[in-house]
Every structure is written in structure tokens, then in C-alpha cells.
Design a protein around this motif. Structure first.
Motif, PDB file in Angstrom:
ATOM      1  N   LEU A  39      -0.812  -2.906  -5.953  1.00 56.06           N
ATOM      2  CA  LEU A  39      -0.556  -2.108  -4.911  1.00 56.06           C
ATOM      3  C   LEU A  39      -1.892  -1.183  -5.043  1.00 56.06           C
ATOM      4  CD1 LEU A  39       2.119   0.464  -4.494  1.00 56.06           C
ATOM      5  CD2 LEU A  39       2.226   1.207  -6.698  1.00 56.06           C
ATOM      6  N   LEU A  40      -1.919  -0.932  -3.935  1.00 51.52           N
ATOM      7  CA  LEU A  40      -3.356  -0.085  -3.518  1.00 51.52           C
ATOM      8  C   LEU A  40      -3.039   1.470  -3.118  1.00 51.52           C
ATOM      9  CD1 LEU A  40      -4.075  -3.225  -1.562  1.00 51.52           C
ATOM     10  CD2 LEU A  40      -6.077  -2.506  -1.955  1.00 51.52           C
ATOM     11  N   VAL A  41      -3.668   2.188  -3.623  1.00 46.93           N
ATOM     12  CA  VAL A  41      -3.366   3.969  -3.403  1.00 46.93           C
ATOM     13  C   VAL A  41      -4.449   4.558  -3.251  1.00 46.93           C
ATOM     14  CG1 VAL A  41      -2.714   5.569  -4.263  1.00 46.93           C
ATOM     15  CG2 VAL A  41      -1.351   3.574  -5.490  1.00 46.93           C
ATOM     16  N   SER A  42      -4.457   5.083  -2.107  1.00 46.81           N
ATOM     17  CA  SER A  42      -5.626   6.086  -1.568  1.00 46.81           C
ATOM     18  C   SER A  42      -5.863   7.279  -2.603  1.00 46.81           C
ATOM     19  CB  SER A  42      -4.998   6.899  -0.200  1.00 46.81           C
ATOM     20  OG  SER A  42      -3.854   7.883  -0.627  1.00 46.81           O
ATOM     21  N   PRO A  43      -6.991   7.714  -2.837  1.00 49.38           N
ATOM     22  CA  PRO A  43      -7.137   8.209  -3.727  1.00 49.38           C
ATOM     23  C   PRO A  43      -6.284   9.957  -3.713  1.00 49.38           C
ATOM     24  CG  PRO A  43      -9.281   7.935  -2.896  1.00 49.38           C
ATOM     25  CD  PRO A  43      -8.584   7.178  -2.270  1.00 49.38           C
ATOM     26  N   GLU A  44      -6.091   9.833  -2.398  1.00 46.69           N
ATOM     27  CA  GLU A  44      -5.815  10.660  -2.261  1.00 46.69           C
ATOM     28  C   GLU A  44      -4.084  11.576  -2.539  1.00 46.69           C
ATOM     29  OE1 GLU A  44      -8.711  10.472   0.496  1.00 46.69           O
ATOM     30  OE2 GLU A  44      -7.050   9.216   0.336  1.00 46.69           O
ATOM     31  N   ARG A  45      -3.484  10.435  -2.991  1.00 44.45           N
ATOM     32  CA  ARG A  45      -2.068  10.020  -3.809  1.00 44.45           C
ATOM     33  C   ARG A  45      -2.177  10.507  -5.373  1.00 44.45           C
ATOM     34  NH1 ARG A  45       1.214  11.814  -0.517  1.00 44.45           N
ATOM     35  NH2 ARG A  45      -1.134  11.660   0.233  1.00 44.45           N
ATOM     36  N   LEU A  46      -3.612  10.806  -5.692  1.00 42.10           N
ATOM     37  CA  LEU A  46      -3.215  10.641  -6.977  1.00 42.10           C
ATOM     38  C   LEU A  46      -3.034  12.431  -7.371  1.00 42.10           C
ATOM     39  CD1 LEU A  46      -6.392   8.349  -8.047  1.00 42.10           C
ATOM     40  CD2 LEU A  46      -4.056   7.456  -8.157  1.00 42.10           C
ATOM     41  N   HIS A  82     -24.447   8.203  -2.776  1.00 45.15           N
ATOM     42  CA  HIS A  82     -24.691   9.100  -1.564  1.00 45.15           C
ATOM     43  C   HIS A  82     -23.092   9.510  -1.356  1.00 45.15           C
ATOM     44  CE1 HIS A  82     -23.052   4.369  -0.779  1.00 45.15           C
ATOM     45  NE2 HIS A  82     -22.919   5.212   0.472  1.00 45.15           N
ATOM     46  N   ASP A  83     -21.920   8.696  -1.048  1.00 39.94           N
ATOM     47  CA  ASP A  83     -20.756   9.163  -1.056  1.00 39.94           C
ATOM     48  C   ASP A  83     -19.492   9.745  -1.700  1.00 39.94           C
ATOM     49  OD1 ASP A  83     -19.078   9.461   1.514  1.00 39.94           O
ATOM     50  OD2 ASP A  83     -18.115   7.320   0.968  1.00 39.94           O
ATOM     51  N   PHE A  84     -19.824  11.000  -2.351  1.00 38.41           N
ATOM     52  CA  PHE A  84     -19.109  11.165  -3.519  1.00 38.41           C
ATOM     53  C   PHE A  84     -17.876  12.080  -2.732  1.00 38.41           C
ATOM     54  CE2 PHE A  84     -17.846  15.875  -5.517  1.00 38.41           C
ATOM     55  CZ  PHE A  84     -17.267  15.048  -6.724  1.00 38.41           C
ATOM     56  N   ARG A  85     -16.167  11.501  -3.642  1.00 39.30           N
ATOM     57  CA  ARG A  85     -15.319  12.216  -3.222  1.00 39.30           C
ATOM     58  C   ARG A  85     -14.673  12.864  -3.698  1.00 39.30           C
ATOM     59  NH1 ARG A  85     -13.427   7.295   2.029  1.00 39.30           N
ATOM     60  NH2 ARG A  85     -15.265   7.341   2.027  1.00 39.30           N
ATOM     61  N   PRO A  86     -14.355  14.134  -3.549  1.00 41.28           N
ATOM     62  CA  PRO A  86     -13.498  14.632  -4.860  1.00 41.28           C
ATOM     63  C   PRO A  86     -12.435  14.112  -5.260  1.00 41.28           C
ATOM     64  CG  PRO A  86     -14.473  16.655  -3.334  1.00 41.28           C
ATOM     65  CD  PRO A  86     -14.824  15.085  -2.966  1.00 41.28           C
ATOM     66  N   ASP A  87     -11.279  13.213  -4.734  1.00 41.86           N
ATOM     67  CA  ASP A  87     -10.222  13.027  -5.033  1.00 41.86           C
ATOM     68  C   ASP A  87     -10.546  11.587  -6.051  1.00 41.86           C
ATOM     69  OD1 ASP A  87      -8.488  14.308  -3.339  1.00 41.86           O
ATOM     70  OD2 ASP A  87      -8.813  13.759  -1.146  1.00 41.86           O
ATOM     71  N   TYR A  88     -11.301  11.303  -5.020  1.00 40.72           N
ATOM     72  CA  TYR A  88     -12.012  10.404  -6.511  1.00 40.72           C
ATOM     73  C   TYR A  88     -11.918  10.711  -8.249  1.00 40.72           C
ATOM     74  CZ  TYR A  88     -12.454   5.893  -4.364  1.00 40.72           C
ATOM     75  OH  TYR A  88     -12.307   4.594  -3.961  1.00 40.72           O
ATOM     76  N   ARG A  89     -11.708  12.238  -8.173  1.00 40.18           N
ATOM     77  CA  ARG A  89     -12.739  12.768  -9.462  1.00 40.18           C
ATOM     78  C   ARG A  89     -11.417  12.863 -10.548  1.00 40.18           C
ATOM     79  NH1 ARG A  89     -17.206  16.095 -10.560  1.00 40.18           N
ATOM     80  NH2 ARG A  89     -16.081  15.751 -12.674  1.00 40.18           N
ATOM     81  N   THR A 105       1.099  -1.201   0.106  1.00 43.33           N
ATOM     82  CA  THR A 105      -0.047  -0.420   0.012  1.00 43.33           C
ATOM     83  C   THR A 105       0.925   1.286  -0.292  1.00 43.33           C
ATOM     84  OG1 THR A 105      -0.141   0.493   2.401  1.00 43.33           O
ATOM     85  CG2 THR A 105      -1.866  -1.267   1.120  1.00 43.33           C
ATOM     86  N   ILE A 106       0.479   2.120  -0.822  1.00 41.94           N
ATOM     87  CA  ILE A 106       0.922   3.824  -0.572  1.00 41.94           C
ATOM     88  C   ILE A 106      -0.121   4.433  -0.209  1.00 41.94           C
ATOM     89  CG2 ILE A 106       1.515   5.925  -1.803  1.00 41.94           C
ATOM     90  CD1 ILE A 106       2.896   3.421  -3.602  1.00 41.94           C
ATOM     91  N   ASN A 107      -0.146   4.876   0.952  1.00 42.67           N
ATOM     92  CA  ASN A 107      -0.926   6.043   1.955  1.00 42.67           C
ATOM     93  C   ASN A 107      -0.407   6.804   3.244  1.00 42.67           C
ATOM     94  OD1 ASN A 107      -1.456   4.937   4.507  1.00 42.67           O
ATOM     95  ND2 ASN A 107      -1.340   3.064   3.077  1.00 42.67           N
ATOM     96  N   SER A 108      -1.555   7.613   3.801  1.00 41.03           N
ATOM     97  CA  SER A 108      -0.352   8.721   4.306  1.00 41.03           C
ATOM     98  C   SER A 108       0.151   8.083   5.834  1.00 41.03           C
ATOM     99  CB  SER A 108      -1.349  10.144   5.048  1.00 41.03           C
ATOM    100  OG  SER A 108      -2.092   9.215   5.326  1.00 41.03           O
TER     101      SER A 108
END
Length: 721
Positions: A134-141, A174-181, A110-113
């Protein structure tokens, strides 16, 4: 762009049945010797591995979506393809999936904070071919270094890209997250031939269409393959238990949880409710732990492990415990308060009953739920004027600005400001770089129609949740219809279908204990210790650490606005349309008990009142009566110099506002000096509520400069949680 279809026709792979045999073998390694691929699992795997397609799988929790991408990974790696990159919002909750993958010989990292020190080693292992997943959090993008240095190489070398919990991509979800965009940009830049899989358990038809269209980013390509299955969950026994007040609901929990088989989750709407409920249940002898977004990460992992190992009866959790948590034998999910959306409710209750024949799902709604929904409703997209102001500020500055610096120029709370910037980033109007954010100069239009439609969709979901509570028809059918499941039929298992309802009688002794628990007053108010950065932009010469001889002491509030006990009364008294009236006797006695249990080193000698344009009668009455009851000297009130403009919302602007207007008048200064000359000691600084904390901070600094040795803030309410 062609409209995405649910066509599941995929040409046969050249090796006939050999690919399926390999897939079945990998599944058995992953899930056990008795495991067999579902037809839709095989269809998705074949589309990814043999056809290199882009696919969206919308299937219920526990169906086996992770098996699709782990099996496809094993097959792709055997072909010599690069590692699978999985974008997932809650990496900490996927540790059990990672362990399962590794037992099947799939090497996952994984790569995360939380693991920044391991990033470089992970990059090296990926380059050396030693990582399969490799698992990545959307914030990393959208981390500048990761986006510019690491992501291009990952995208170019990926054998498969997976977007987990893909409903987060859509602002209709229902759980929109801007980082996912940001994922749209990732998909656009992928080389031809890299298959993509998106998975979710909670997407209605509109969200499904939106996500499928976004998956086709990158030019003309074959329509996204959409595999949408039945959302029926045969193990779940849905029910609603209507109880009159928070005391009854806590009593019900303490009485019924021990009788429900297995371990589970008790969901609450707020952090403070989770903490209060967990404390009460522990007092009643139940092994439970609180789990919220404010819980220390190590404690959260311990709590997850305790639930997985059945060392606790329940985790009392906010929505921080949700997507990705996998415990097949979870025996129950109880909601203390209704979520805002039946779709998010379905997602949360879907944690239960994945590997057992029966799981209890009970909703305990409260009359205050809609007030809490309204309290948290402030994250809608800001009005166009505010957005344009932000873009103008960035353009005029000509250099990157941090969020803290932007707070001194744009009156939005930090969370909402960050959300807005992420949306503007996806739209191409701003860009995150080292040092903060900068304007791109690209044309941008405010899509007022879409933002209004999204807001209306949220309001419809809230109305639907209220409808769910009052249903006289099947509850599971209702939830499935909310998700546009075409196979929705009456389940025959819920309380409405069977006519078997939970007993709502509560033991008088437990109810008395719950009432005593909820009636305990007192919440600490931590003093501010640091001035916000960039205050000179607002003409305020404050920087760095707040000096010890100016800082407020730790204060107290009667309660939090989000409490399930005092919160209901505080929200009523402090509502915008509430009349300004003297404090009622019950609330006054609560504050008296706060003072009695404070445990200060030195007893206060006097009371100072914060000025108020909206509730002067309430605050002055509270201060006056406390002075009489506590035999404290009424010293007077701070003053606002000149006109006070409308209250600012964010931290920096609120500080500038009170710094410019708050002052110690001559009369107050003289009375304070006289009191300190006669009996030196701390003074109470009384206000109705505290939000950013800067009014109390500035007020305390002024009073200490005027001779108060210590200032102890005291309010009816504090926000948060």
C-alpha cells in the motif's frame, strides 16, 4: 540514544541459505532471469525479514533500492505478515514500479489525493488480505480522518514500513518536506517487531545521521542499520557549457538535442521557463512536452508515458519531475539554469543512464540563476514573533481555524503558513483536525540556532553549486564529495577529466529565432473572481463572489518575473534597490506590442494610474507615454487615503490594506465621467507589477463603481512560476 553506525553485521537466519534462495527467486520474478542480489541488497533484506530491524539504505539511483522492499515484502507475506506500507512523495511516478511488482505477483495499491473515490474499496481490500503493498503519500499521514481512523490499523497490521526518498525527513536535506516529519510519529507507534526500511540516493553524512536517529523513534532499540554505498555513476558524462545569455542557451538546446542519442529531460528553474522553452523547441521541430507542478495531472501522466515510450525527444520539466521517475534508458539530462544545491543536482541527473552505457549530463548555467534562487528563498522558517502570534491566535480562538481564516490574522503567504503549521504540528504545538488547526497548549520553544544553521547550510549549498560550475577538477568527484561519499575519485569521463568540452557556437539563424521567441511580450493576468473568506475579521465587508459589474477584465503584463526572456530585465527594473526612473525605450516598445496584440473586444478610451509610494516616476511615465502613443485620454490616478503602512504579504491582509486606503478622488471621478460621456469604453489601469492581484481588483471595482464600463489591468510584470 546510541549513535547510528554503518555496521552491516546481521546474525545469520535460522534457515541458512534457504532465505537467500527465496529472495533470489523473488528478484528474478521482479527483474528477470539474469538478476542477482547485490551483497548490500541481501544484507538489507536479511535484516528486515530475519531480524525485523530498522535499516537505512543510501545508494545511488538505479542501484535497486525498490527491489529490496519488494523482495522483502514477498518474503514477509509468505510468512503471513501484513502488507507493506510505503510512504512515497510522488506516487504518480511510481506506476512503473507498481506494474513491475504486480508482474512478480505482488499486489500494489495507492492512497493519494487523486483517487479519493477508491479509498474505501482499498481499505476493504487491505482488511481482506488482498493487498501486498500500500503506497501512501506523506500528506495522508496528517489527514485527520486517515490519521485517526485508518493509520492506527495500518500500523498495527503492517508487515513492513518503507520510507522512500527518506532525505525528505530531515530539515538538513535538500528537499525537506514537513509532511515527512509525521513519519516519526508513525514509527513511534509501530508494534515491536515491525521492520522499517528507509531509502534515498541523496543524503550526506549529516542527513544520514539525522534520518537514522529518527528511525529509532519508539524507545530503546537496536541501532539503525545503515548501508551506504558508492555513489559512482559510470554511465554519466558530466559537463558544463557556458553560454552568454538565454537566447544562446535556447539556440544551443535546439541545435544539440537532436544530436544526443535517446530521449531525456531538460530541467528548468521555473514553470514559465519550462513552458517558454518547450514552445520554442516545438517551433524548431522537436517533439517535446512541458511538465510542471501546474500541469494537469492527466496531462502529466500522458507526458510521462510519452517519455517512457520514447514518443518525445524530451520533457521540459521543473523539479516536479524528479524522485521516483524510472526510465532506465534515459539518454540525457540537460539543465537550463543551475539548481540551488549540488545534492539536488545529483538527484536530478541520476534519472539518466541507469540502463545504458553512456548518458549525457549538461548544465547550461545562467547569470540570472542566483536571482531566481533569491526569488524562491522565501520559504525559510518564519521569525519567532510571527510563530508566537500564530500560536496565540489559535489558543485565543479556542476552536479550529482554517488556513484561510488564519491568513486574516497572520501576515504570511499561504504556502509559507502551511509549511510553518506542519512543522509546528510535528513539534506538538498545533494539531490538524477537522475544520483546520488548533493549538495543543503544549510547551514549545523556538529553536533559532537550528533554523539559522539550516539556512546557513542552504547558503553553503548555493556557494558549492557555483563552485561546481567553475571547476577545474573532476565534476563527479566533486558531487560525490558533497554527498560525503568516502570512495570519491576522479571519474575520467567528465569534460574536465577528458578535456572534451561541448561546442558553444550557435547557428545565427537559430539564435535569431530564439531572440524573436524570447522577445514576444504579453502574459495574461486572470481577474480575481472570489473575495477571500473571513474578511469580516479584518473589518472588511466583502464575501463570496465578486459581482460581475465590479470585476476587472482579463489584464496583461509585459512578462513574468520568472521568465527567461523579459524576466531578466523586469527583475532588474523592479528590484528593491533599483532607482525609480522613467521606463526605458525597449520596455516601452514591449508594452506597446502587448497592446497591439491584446485582441480586446472594445478598444480602451483612457488610462488610469495606480498610486505608488516606491515607483511613481516609472508608473506615471509609462502611463503618460502609452496615452500619447495610443491616443488614449490620460484620466488621472487613484489615490491612497492617509498613510499607507508597509505592504502586506498574504492575500487577505493585502486586500484589507488596499480596501481601506485606495479611493477615487473627486477630480478623477469627474474626468472619468467626462471621458465616458464623450466616448464610452474600457479604461486601462496601469501599475508596475501585480502579485496577489488585490490592488488591481479593488482599483477596478472602484473605477467601475465610478462609471467605467470595463477595466483592463496593464502591468510591467506579474509574479509566479
Amino acid at each position: 540514544m546510541a549513535t547510528p553506525t554503518a555496521d552491516t553485521t546481521v546474525p545469520a537466519d535460522a534457515s541458512g541459505g534457504a532465505l537467500r534462495e527465496q529472495a533470489e527467486a523473488h528478484l528474478r520474478a521482479l527483474a528477470g532471469d539474469s538478476a542477482r542480489l547485490r551483497e548490500d541488497q541481501w544484507t538489507a533484506i536479511r535484516a528486515l525479514v530475519a531480524e525485523h530491524r530498522r535499516a537505512l539504505v543510501v545508494q545511488r539511483t538505479g542501484w535497486g533500492k525498490s527491489a529490496v522492499y519488494f523482495v522483502a515484502t514477498a518474503l514477509r507475506r509468505a510468512e503471513g505478515a501484513g502488507p507493506t506500507v510505503i510512504v512515497s512523495p510522488l506516487l504518480a511516478l511510481m506506476r512503473n514500479q507498481i506494474s513491475a511488482a504486480e508482474r512478480a505477483g505482488i499486489r500494489a495499491r495507492t492512497i493519494n489525493s487523486s483517487n479519493t473515490t477508491a479509498w474505501e474499496a482499498t481499505y476493504a481490500d487491505v482488511a481482506a488480505g488482498e493487498v501486498d503493498v500500500l503506497l501512501v503519500s506523506p500528506e495522508r499521514l496528517n489527514n485527520p480522518e486517515f490519521r485517526d481512523r485508518v493509520l492506527p490499523e495500518l500500523a498495527a497490521g503492517a508487515g513492513l514500513v518503507v520510507i522512500d526518498e527518506a532525505h525528505c525527513v530531515s530539515d538538513w536535506g535538500h528537499d525537506f518536506r514537513p509532511d515527512y516529519r509525521r513519519i516519526r510519529s508513525l514509527l513511534h507507534d509501530l508494534p515491536d517487531g515491525v521492520p522499517v526500511l528507509a531509502t534515498t540516493a541523496t543524503a550526506n553524512e549529516r542527513v544520514t545521521r539525522d534520518v537514522a536517529e529518527q528511525l529509532q523513534a519508539g524507545g530503546e532499540r537496536q541501532d539503525t542499520l545503515v548501508l551506504r554505498g558508492s555513489l559512482e555513476r559510470e554511465s554519466l558524462r558530466l559537463a558544463v557549457a557556458r553560454l552568454p545569455d538565454p537566447t544562446a542557451r535556447l539556440s544551443w538546446l535546439a541545435e544539440h538535442l537532436p544530436k544526443i542519442h535517446g530521449s531525456g529531460i531538460v530541467y528548468t528553474l521555473t514553470v514559465s521557463a519550462a513552458q517558454e522553452t518547450a514552445r520554442f523547441l516545438r517551433e524548431q521541430g522537436l517533439e517535446v512536452r512541458a511538465y510542471t507542478g501546474q500541469t494537469d495531472p492527466d496531462e502529466r501522466r500522458e507526458a510521462e508515458d510519452d517519455l517512457l515510450a520514447n514518443r518525445v525527444k524530451a520533457l521540459v520539466a521543473t523539479s516536479a519531475l524528479g524522485m521516483g521517475f524510472d526510465k532506465p534508458d534515459l539518454g540525457f539530462v540537460v539543465h537550463l539554469g543551475a539548481p540551488q544545491s549540488p545534492i539536488s543536482y545529483y538527484q536530478q541527473v541520476g534519472r539518466a543512464g541507469r540502463g545504458v552505457e553512456r548518458a549525457e549530463v549538461v548544465l547550461l548555467p545562467g547569470r540570472e540563476d542566483t536571482q531566481i534562487w533569491e526569488y524562491f528563498a522565501g520559504l525559510s522558517f518564519p521569525p519567532e514573533q510571527t510563530v508566537r502570534q500564530t500560536l496565540d491566535v489559535l489558543a485565543a480562538e479556542g476552536r479550529p481555524l482554517s488556513v484561510a481564516a488564519l491568513e486574516t490574522r497572520v501576515d504570511l503567504r499561504r504556502t509559507r503558513l502551511e509549511q510553518m503549521l506542519k512543522v509546528l504540528d510535528v513539534d506538538g504545538a498545533v494539531r490538524r483536525v477537522r475544520g483546520g488547526w488548533e493549538a495543543t497548549g503544549r510547551p514549545w520553544s523556538y529553536d533559532a540556532e537550528r533554523y539559522a544553521a539550516v539556512t546557513e547550510a542552504r547558503e553553503r549549498e548555493q556557494r558549492a553549486m557555483l563552485d561546481y560550475i567553475d571547476l577545474d577538477t573532476c565534476r563527479m568527484e566533486f558531487l560525490r564529495r558533497q554527498l560525503d561519499d568516502p570512495e570519491s575519485v576522479a571519474c575520467g569521463r567528465c569534460d574536465v577529466c577528458t578535456g572534451e568540452y561541448w561546442n558553444t557556437d550557435v547557428d545565427p539563424g537559430r539564435r535569431e529565432a530564439a531572440a524573436e521567441h524570447l522577445d514576444r511580450p504579453g502574459t495574461p493576468i486572470a481577474p480575481r473572481r472570489q473575495w477571500p473568506s473571513g474578511m469580516d475579521t479584518l473589518g472588511v465587508g466583502l464575501t463570496g463572489k465578486i459581482k460581475d459589474d465590479l470585476r476587472a477584465g482579463e489584464g496583461r503584463a509585459l512578462g513574468r518575473l520568472t521568465d527567461i526572456g523579459w524576466g531578466n530585465e523586469l527583475r532588474r527594473v523592479l528590484a528593491d534597490d533599483a532607482p525609480d526612473a522613467p521606463v526605458d525605450e525597449r520596455m516601452l516598445q514591449g508594452v506597446v506590442r502587448v497592446l497591439a496584440t491584446w485582441g480586446w473586444e472594445r478598444r480602451p478610451v483612457g488610462v488610469v494610474v495606480m498610486p505608488s509610494r516606491t515607483r511613481p516616476a516609472l508608473i506615471n511615465d509609462l502611463a503618460s507615454r502609452l496615452s500619447r502613443l495610443g491616443r488614449l485620454t490620460p484620466i488621472g490616478a487613484l489615490e491612497y487615503g492617509g498613510a499607507v503602512e508597509q505592504r502586506k504579504h498574504n492575500s487577505a491582509m493585502r486586500l484589507a490594506q488596499v480596501y481601506a486606503s485606495l479611493r477615487v478622488g473627486d477630480e478623477l471621478r469627474e474626468r472619468l465621467a467626462a471621458v465616458q460621456a464623450e466616448t464610452p469604453g474600457p479604461v486601462l489601469l496601469v501599475d508596475d507589477y501585480t502579485d496577489t492581484g488585490w490592488s488591481l481588483t479593488v482599483g477596478a471595482a472602484l473605477l467601475r463603481s465610478a462609471g467605467a464600463p470595463e477595466v483592463l489591468p496593464l502591468t510591467l510584470a506579474t509574479t509566479g512560476g
